[in-house]
Design a protein around this motif. Structure first.
Motif, mmCIF file in Angstrom:
data_model
loop_
_atom_site.group_PDB
_atom_site.id
_atom_site.type_symbol
_atom_site.label_atom_id
_atom_site.label_comp_id
_atom_site.label_asym_id
_atom_site.label_seq_id
_atom_site.Cartn_x
_atom_site.Cartn_y
_atom_site.Cartn_z
ATOM 1 N N VAL A 1 0.842 -1.204 0.000
ATOM 2 C CA VAL A 1 0.000 0.000 0.000
ATOM 3 C C VAL A 1 0.879 1.257 0.000
ATOM 4 N N ALA A 2 1.913 1.226 0.827
ATOM 5 C CA ALA A 2 2.774 2.417 0.919
ATOM 6 C C ALA A 2 3.529 2.666 -0.387
ATOM 7 N N THR A 3 4.030 1.599 -1.040
ATOM 8 C CA THR A 3 4.734 1.809 -2.318
ATOM 9 C C THR A 3 3.743 2.314 -3.370
ATOM 10 N N THR A 4 2.535 1.768 -3.330
ATOM 11 C CA THR A 4 1.530 2.204 -4.304
ATOM 12 C C THR A 4 1.269 3.702 -4.174
ATOM 13 N N VAL A 5 1.071 4.130 -2.922
ATOM 14 C CA VAL A 5 0.803 5.558 -2.707
ATOM 15 C C VAL A 5 2.020 6.381 -3.144
ATOM 16 N N ALA A 6 3.221 5.922 -2.737
ATOM 17 C CA ALA A 6 4.446 6.675 -3.074
ATOM 18 C C ALA A 6 4.655 6.744 -4.583
ATOM 19 N N ASN A 7 4.417 5.647 -5.267
ATOM 20 C CA ASN A 7 4.688 5.631 -6.710
ATOM 21 C C ASN A 7 3.577 6.272 -7.537
ATOM 22 N N PHE A 8 2.341 6.176 -7.045
ATOM 23 C CA PHE A 8 1.264 6.868 -7.758
ATOM 24 C C PHE A 8 1.458 8.389 -7.650
ATOM 25 N N THR A 9 1.995 8.824 -6.511
ATOM 26 C CA THR A 9 2.179 10.268 -6.324
ATOM 27 C C THR A 9 3.591 10.720 -6.706
ATOM 28 N N MET A 10 4.310 9.891 -7.430
ATOM 29 C CA MET A 10 5.690 10.198 -7.829
ATOM 30 C C MET A 10 5.738 11.477 -8.667
ATOM 31 N N ALA B 1 9.047 13.947 -8.368
ATOM 32 C CA ALA B 1 10.400 14.492 -8.582
ATOM 33 C C ALA B 1 11.170 13.844 -9.735
ATOM 34 N N PRO B 2 11.234 12.507 -9.853
ATOM 35 C CA PRO B 2 12.063 11.956 -10.942
ATOM 36 C C PRO B 2 11.632 12.398 -12.348
ATOM 37 N N PRO B 3 10.343 12.328 -12.717
ATOM 38 C CA PRO B 3 10.029 12.834 -14.055
ATOM 39 C C PRO B 3 10.284 14.331 -14.206
ATOM 40 N N TYR B 4 10.062 15.075 -13.122
ATOM 41 C CA TYR B 4 10.303 16.524 -13.174
ATOM 42 C C TYR B 4 11.784 16.820 -13.408
ATOM 43 N N LEU B 5 12.636 16.069 -12.698
ATOM 44 C CA LEU B 5 14.076 16.345 -12.775
ATOM 45 C C LEU B 5 14.755 15.689 -13.973
ATOM 46 N N LEU B 6 14.224 14.545 -14.413
ATOM 47 C CA LEU B 6 14.956 13.769 -15.408
ATOM 48 C C LEU B 6 14.400 13.841 -16.819
ATOM 49 N N THR B 7 13.089 13.870 -16.962
ATOM 50 C CA THR B 7 12.531 13.710 -18.313
ATOM 51 C C THR B 7 11.547 14.802 -18.720
ATOM 52 N N ASN B 8 11.099 15.587 -17.767
ATOM 53 C CA ASN B 8 10.084 16.605 -18.073
ATOM 54 C C ASN B 8 8.847 15.962 -18.731
ATOM 55 N N GLY B 9 8.593 14.718 -18.341
ATOM 56 C CA GLY B 9 7.407 14.017 -18.869
ATOM 57 C C GLY B 9 7.622 13.360 -20.224
ATOM 58 N N GLY B 10 8.743 13.625 -20.865
ATOM 59 C CA GLY B 10 8.983 13.110 -22.222
ATOM 60 C C GLY B 10 9.810 11.852 -22.221
ATOM 61 N N PRO B 11 10.333 11.453 -23.361
ATOM 62 C CA PRO B 11 10.048 11.986 -24.686
ATOM 63 C C PRO B 11 8.660 11.533 -25.167
ATOM 64 N N SER B 12 8.010 12.399 -25.878
ATOM 65 C CA SER B 12 6.669 12.161 -26.428
ATOM 66 C C SER B 12 5.692 11.673 -25.365
ATOM 67 N N GLY B 13 5.772 12.208 -24.162
ATOM 68 C CA GLY B 13 4.834 11.872 -23.089
ATOM 69 C C GLY B 13 5.063 10.502 -22.468
ATOM 70 N N ALA B 14 6.209 9.857 -22.771
ATOM 71 C CA ALA B 14 6.450 8.483 -22.302
ATOM 72 C C ALA B 14 6.560 8.383 -20.785
ATOM 73 N N THR B 15 6.901 9.483 -20.108
ATOM 74 C CA THR B 15 7.021 9.439 -18.644
ATOM 75 C C THR B 15 6.159 10.535 -17.997
ATOM 76 N N ASN B 16 5.098 10.900 -18.696
ATOM 77 C CA ASN B 16 4.230 11.972 -18.202
ATOM 78 C C ASN B 16 3.288 11.426 -17.133
ATOM 79 N N LEU B 17 3.824 11.131 -15.958
ATOM 80 C CA LEU B 17 3.010 10.582 -14.867
ATOM 81 C C LEU B 17 1.973 11.622 -14.432
ATOM 82 N N ILE B 18 0.887 11.126 -13.879
ATOM 83 C CA ILE B 18 -0.274 11.988 -13.626
ATOM 84 C C ILE B 18 0.043 13.167 -12.689
ATOM 85 N N MET B 19 0.894 12.953 -11.696
ATOM 86 C CA MET B 19 1.219 14.054 -10.785
ATOM 87 C C MET B 19 1.971 15.154 -11.523
#
Lengths: 423, 289
Positions: free
Chosen positions: B217-226, B228-246
């Motif tokens: 449950v805790a990993t689910t909450v932590a990973n669903f609300t992830m 920082a990594p997409p913000y710092l590493l990919t900016n949601g890209g390329p082509s939306g491939a890491t555009n997590l909902i948060m």
């Protein structure tokens, strides 16, 4: 923000005053004591110290404090703090194309009374245009920009190429050819300083005669996916993928250039001072901004503006700072420090006519001043953030090998969707 | 006297409840309220009540649905992976061998590194131009990889980085759970002739079920609300491939100034997350209770 009264601060101030008086024997009682100073906050990533210090010295009743953040944070902090109605900022740094967007949201105090027409006429006309929204002056242009083509003479001559002279404007076709000849091992041929931002890339489609946004400031379908855009960005894609002359990924083009890993680049005039001061172990030159063969001359312009937070409790002090920061004295301080390109016409004339600017590297300054005549502002749209962000993603996808037509069509659809809320 | 004693536990709970109310429930209610208002796009910046318009806009937005798809895919892989890897790591460092304390420290060290620092460090290591990983690949005459620059590689690379960051932390909980299992029970199983795998399956797994539920449950909450990594590493890209909902919601709110749309996205996301967590509780519920 209210004037702050701290007993400890008062004691410290008194101590400092006494010490200075004793040391200099020329001390005169200041008109305003420290506790009566109005403190105003300016959130920025700019090197503002030089102007802030001069202003603070001349205005003993006001103290401007810089809240220094990174370039990207300026935009985010503005969104969060101005959007929430916070009064924690008094002076706002506004990137020129965001004036419309901020104005639409009521985040900028109108400045018409503080800057009447005769004062506005000191600035380059295009900058005054981007300072206004709905007939009101909402910001003042403190800086200006233009772009130059810089090259490493030695890397080019090692490939048997002579770079353009100060009056010679290369075509992008010539740049491509030279870049292919120069690129080898870990040395790249060419890159834009802002390689994924519309600011430096908009001359590519505009140079082919296309608009960058519709006349309504909202329409992009049929524009950013038209033939001119697709052909311009197909070239950009090939630079990174087919010819591999432009570095991909997260890069610092300026670092690559000074470390002789990049032979040619497009950068602003601020690079002249920094490159000259760096005492580089190679010879570099600057030339006018390139164009497409038979195309139009288009050079990106605009820069930072300052505005006043309508929720500020110290608007009068903030406007006084703007009056100073937008004036010739501040413009000269920034220009002479090599931090910026002036927004004042008088300073640009001075640069062109200054006899000291005939020898290299100062000879690059008049080239930059002349390029200002071809300056085009970025699109004036309330949705500039959306426009820029979606295009940045598209440009990144192109750098990674995406197809120009597909990426631009997708970007056009996404931008159109985001623009709906402004219609 | 009796009444005072009965009230005591509630008095102790008040500070915690107040904090939860201020930092959790009030923001949730404020977010829900915000989701029914427009972006304040007027000269006065005034908000307008728009009912369900922000939700309609989201449902009609392919970028939003793509972000939902990416988030579900990311979580479907990363959560079981993190739970499995952290259990394995905990089993490994629970062995009574000489020098195990040293290895425990070594393996649990990433906990001490903040997620932002770890993400940036991995971003540098996996940089396609000058990263150390591609440097090693080059040294071994292997082809260099684009990692975060490629739409196909970005998601697996992000999962790898996030797993590296998360596993030691979650392993600590499993380690505590393992050390809480009485040695006598395991010894009795061994005397009865149970193999290691049988002991693991029949004794360790059931006795760890509460820990497993918590970690899942805790990993689910932590990973669903992830975020920082997409913000710092990919900016949601390329082509939306890491555009997590948060990240997508943040971008709507703070890059596009669409706070109503952002709040609507988060509200929907909260509802989905509650359903997922409820299902997890249901599936991992201890059978012996």
């Amino acid at each position: 923000m209210n004037p702050r009264v701290h007993r400890r601060g008062l004691i410290k101030a008194a101590g400092a005053i006494a010490t200075t008086a004793a040391a200099s024997r020329v001390y005169q009682m200041p008109a305003v004591l420290a506790q009566d100073r109005t403190t105003i906050t300016w959130l920025t990533d700019l090197p503002g110290d030089i102007v802030v210090n001069a202003f603070n010295e001349q205005n003993p009743d006001v103290e401007v404090k810089i809240e220094a953040v990174s370039f990207n944070e300026v935009f985010q902090q503005n969104q969060v703090r101005l959007g929430s109605g916070s009064d924690s900022l008094d002076v706002i740094s506004v990137d020129a194309p965001l004036v419309t967007s901020y104005g639409l949201r009521g985040w900028l105090e109108p400045l018409d009374d503080a800057f009447p027409a005769d004062v506005r006429s000191q600035w380059v006309d295009a900058l005054v245009e981007s300072s206004s929204y709905n007939g009101q002056l909402l910001s003042i242009p403190i800086w200006n920009s233009t772009q130059l083509f810089y090259y490493n003479e030695e890397l080019l001559s090692a490939a048997g190429i002579t770079g353009p002279g100060p009056d010679e404007r290369w075509t992008w076709e010539q740049v491509t050819e030279a870049a292919q000849a120069v690129t080898k091992d870990d040395v790249f041929g060419f890159q834009f300083e802002q390689f994924n931002r519309i600011y430096q890339l908009q001359p590519l489609p505009q140079g082919k005669g296309s608009q960058v946004i519709g006349d309504d400031g909202l329409t992009v379908e049929g524009i950013i996916d038209n033939e001119a855009w697709v052909s311009a960005f197909d070239w950009y894609q090939k630079l990174h993928n087919e010819w591999k002359v432009a570095p991909q990924g997260t890069i610092e083009p300026n670092e690559l250039f000074i470390n002789q890993k990049l032979a040619m680049c497009v950068r602003g005039p601020w690079a002249i001072t920094s490159l000259a001061a760096a005492d580089l172990p190679f010879s570099w030159k600057a030339a006018p901004h390139p164009i497409w063969e038979g195309g139009e001359i288009v050079v990106p312009t605009d820069s930072w503006h300052l505005g006043v937070n309508p929720n500020s409790k110290n608007k009068e002090a903030a406007i006084r700072f703007l009056q100073y920061a937008g004036g010739e004295e501040a413009g000269r301080l920034w220009y002479e420090a090599g931090d910026s390109w002036p927004s004042q016409k008088s300073l640009l004339d001075e640069i062109v006519n200054n006899p000291a600017n005939t020898e290299w590297p100062n000879a690059a300054f008049p080239i930059a001043a002349a390029e200002s005549a071809h300056g085009v502002p970025r699109p004036l749209t309330p949705g500039y953030n959306e426009y820029q962000d979606i295009l940045t993603s598209a440009f990144e996808n192109l750098r990674n090998g995406g197809d120009a037509q597909t990426e631009l069509t997708n970007a056009a659809q996404r931008i159109e969707r985001e623009m709906r809320k402004y219609r | 006297m009796f009444r005072r004693e009965a009230a005591t536990p509630y008095l102790f709970l008040i500070p915690a409840m107040l904090l939860i109310l201020v930092w959790r429930y009030i923001p949730i209610i404020a977010g829900l309220r915000e989701s029914f208002y427009s972006n304040g796009l007027s000269l006065t910046g005034a908000k307008q009540f728009v009912g369900l318009d922000n939700y309609r806009y989201l449902f009609d937005d392919p970028t939003y649905w793509e972000s939902v798809r990416v988030t579900l895919k990311f979580n479907a892989i990363v959560n079981p992976l993190q739970v499995g890897c952290s259990l394995l790591l905990a089993l490994l460092i629970n062995q009574a061998v000489p020098g195990i304390r040293f290895f425990r420290t070594l393996l649990l060290l990433p906990i001490a590194i903040s997620i932002n620092v770890a993400a940036i460090a991995w971003g540098l290591a996996l940089d396609s131009n000058y990263g150390v990983v591609n440097g090693i690949l080059k040294m071994l005459s292997l082809p260099t990889q684009p990692f975060f620059r490629d739409a196909d590689q970005a998601m697996p690379t992000l999962i790898g980085v996030v797993t590296w960051i998360g596993v030691p932390y979650w392993a600590l909980f499993f380690l505590a759970g393992l050390q809480g299992i009485p040695k006598e029970v395991l010894e009795a199983a061994r005397i009865d002739g149970a193999s290691r795998f049988q002991a693991f399956r029949q004794i360790i797994v059931p006795l760890l079920s509460r820990t497993t539920t918590f970690v899942l449950v805790a990993t689910t909450v932590a990973n669903f609300t992830m975020f920082a990594p997409p913000y710092l590493l990919t900016n949601g890209g390329p082509s939306g491939a890491t555009n997590l909902i948060m990240f997508d919601a943040w971008k709507r709110g703070f890059t596009y100034g669409d706070l109503g749309g952002s709040a609507a996205s988060i509200t929907l996301f909260l509802a989905v997350l509650m359903i997922v967590v409820a299902l997890e509780f249901l599936i991992t519920r201890p059978r012996h209770d």
